[in-house]
Scaffold this motif. Structure first.
Motif, short mmCIF file in Angstrom:
data_model
loop_
_atom_site.label_atom_id
_atom_site.label_comp_id
_atom_site.label_asym_id
_atom_site.label_seq_id
_atom_site.Cartn_x
_atom_site.Cartn_y
_atom_site.Cartn_z
N SER A 44 0.78 -1.21 -0.01
CA SER A 44 -0.02 0.10 -0.08
C SER A 44 0.98 1.22 0.04
O SER A 44 0.38 2.35 -0.10
N CYS A 45 1.98 1.07 0.00
CA CYS A 45 3.26 2.24 -0.11
C CYS A 45 3.34 2.85 -1.53
O CYS A 45 3.92 2.13 -2.45
N CYS A 46 3.01 4.17 -1.65
CA CYS A 46 3.19 5.03 -2.66
C CYS A 46 4.63 5.01 -2.98
O CYS A 46 4.96 5.04 -4.28
N MET A 47 5.55 4.99 -2.26
CA MET A 47 6.92 5.21 -2.49
C MET A 47 7.48 3.92 -2.94
O MET A 47 8.32 3.76 -3.95
N CYS A 48 6.97 2.86 -2.24
CA CYS A 48 7.27 1.71 -2.71
C CYS A 48 6.81 1.34 -4.40
O CYS A 48 7.47 0.90 -5.14
N HIS A 49 5.61 1.65 -4.57
CA HIS A 49 5.19 1.59 -5.87
C HIS A 49 5.95 2.59 -6.98
O HIS A 49 6.21 2.08 -7.91
N ASN A 86 16.84 4.88 10.41
CA ASN A 86 15.74 5.86 10.27
C ASN A 86 14.27 5.16 10.46
O ASN A 86 14.29 4.06 10.69
N SER A 87 13.30 6.25 10.51
CA SER A 87 11.90 5.62 10.65
C SER A 87 11.28 5.05 9.58
O SER A 87 10.21 4.29 9.96
N SER A 88 11.77 5.18 8.49
CA SER A 88 11.16 4.78 7.17
C SER A 88 11.61 3.54 6.58
O SER A 88 12.97 3.65 6.33
N ALA A 89 11.09 2.40 6.83
CA ALA A 89 11.74 1.05 6.44
C ALA A 89 11.76 0.64 5.15
O ALA A 89 12.32 0.00 4.52
N VAL A 90 10.53 1.17 4.29
CA VAL A 90 10.36 0.83 2.98
C VAL A 90 10.31 2.12 2.19
O VAL A 90 9.53 2.92 2.62
N PRO A 91 10.52 1.79 0.85
CA PRO A 91 11.27 0.88 0.24
C PRO A 91 12.52 0.90 0.42
O PRO A 91 13.18 1.78 0.87
N VAL A 92 13.22 -0.30 0.60
CA VAL A 92 14.51 -0.76 0.70
C VAL A 92 15.15 -1.17 -0.58
O VAL A 92 14.53 -2.46 -0.77
N VAL A 93 16.00 -0.95 -0.92
CA VAL A 93 16.68 -1.71 -2.24
C VAL A 93 17.93 -2.21 -2.15
O VAL A 93 18.73 -1.39 -1.59
N PHE A 94 18.29 -3.41 -2.56
CA PHE A 94 19.72 -3.84 -2.55
C PHE A 94 19.87 -4.38 -3.95
O PHE A 94 18.97 -4.86 -4.86
N ILE A 95 21.04 -3.88 -4.35
CA ILE A 95 21.46 -4.25 -5.78
C ILE A 95 22.99 -5.28 -5.78
O ILE A 95 23.78 -4.56 -5.12
N GLY A 101 19.76 1.50 -0.37
CA GLY A 101 18.94 2.35 0.58
C GLY A 101 17.60 2.59 0.33
O GLY A 101 16.92 1.89 -0.39
N ALA A 102 16.84 3.69 0.64
CA ALA A 102 15.60 3.79 0.60
C ALA A 102 15.29 4.66 -0.73
O ALA A 102 16.30 4.84 -1.40
N MET A 103 14.21 5.00 -1.03
CA MET A 103 13.73 5.66 -2.16
C MET A 103 14.63 7.13 -2.39
O MET A 103 15.01 7.51 -3.72
N ASP A 104 15.02 7.92 -1.38
CA ASP A 104 15.85 9.01 -1.64
C ASP A 104 17.30 8.54 -1.97
O ASP A 104 17.62 9.33 -3.15
N ARG A 105 17.95 7.69 -1.79
CA ARG A 105 19.26 7.22 -2.12
C ARG A 105 19.05 6.47 -3.73
O ARG A 105 19.89 6.72 -4.44
#
Length: 127
Positions: A44-49, A86-95, A101-105
């Protein structure tokens, strides 16, 4: 591990997080190393989407762990929060098994041009 395609849209592979007991950070590391690009998400997370759409638009096949659809998802989400600090756990990306990191990274890497080389190095992008 069971892989299945999403019915409505094709983000990549959605994988239920089923594993034995143990340290959640070890589980995150193990899951992150199983595919070239791994996204820990909440459906349901828009940033994950948005991050899933970014990789889909680039033609990258991702493995997505939807934490809200797994009974141990909260445990993994807390481990990701500790990992990120930090408090925002998702989305988290591994390559390539490495934390991006999260969406910002992810977006900063995309904008500054360092995301594509990471994807190529991990074997997730061939062009």
């Amino acid at each position: 591990m069971i892989h299945y395609q999403a019915a409505a849209e094709s983000w990549g592979y959605y994988v239920p997080v089923r594993m034995s007991m143990g340290d959640p950070l070890e589980r995150v590391a193990r899951l992150a190393s199983k595919s070239a690009v791994v996204i820990f998400s909440v459906s349901s997370c828009c940033m994950c989407h948005a991050v899933k759409r970014l990789f889909c638009g680039m033609g990258v096949n991702t493995t997505v762990y939807e934490l809200d659809q797994d009974p141990r998802g909260k445990e993994i989400e807390r481990a990701l929060m500790r990992l990120l600090g930090n408090s925002s756990a998702v989305p988290v990306v591994f390559i390539g098994g490495k934390l991006v990191g999260a969406m910002d990274r992810v977006m900063a890497s995309h904008i500054n041009g360092s995301l594509v080389p990471l994807l190529k190095e991990a074997g997730a992008l061939w062009l």
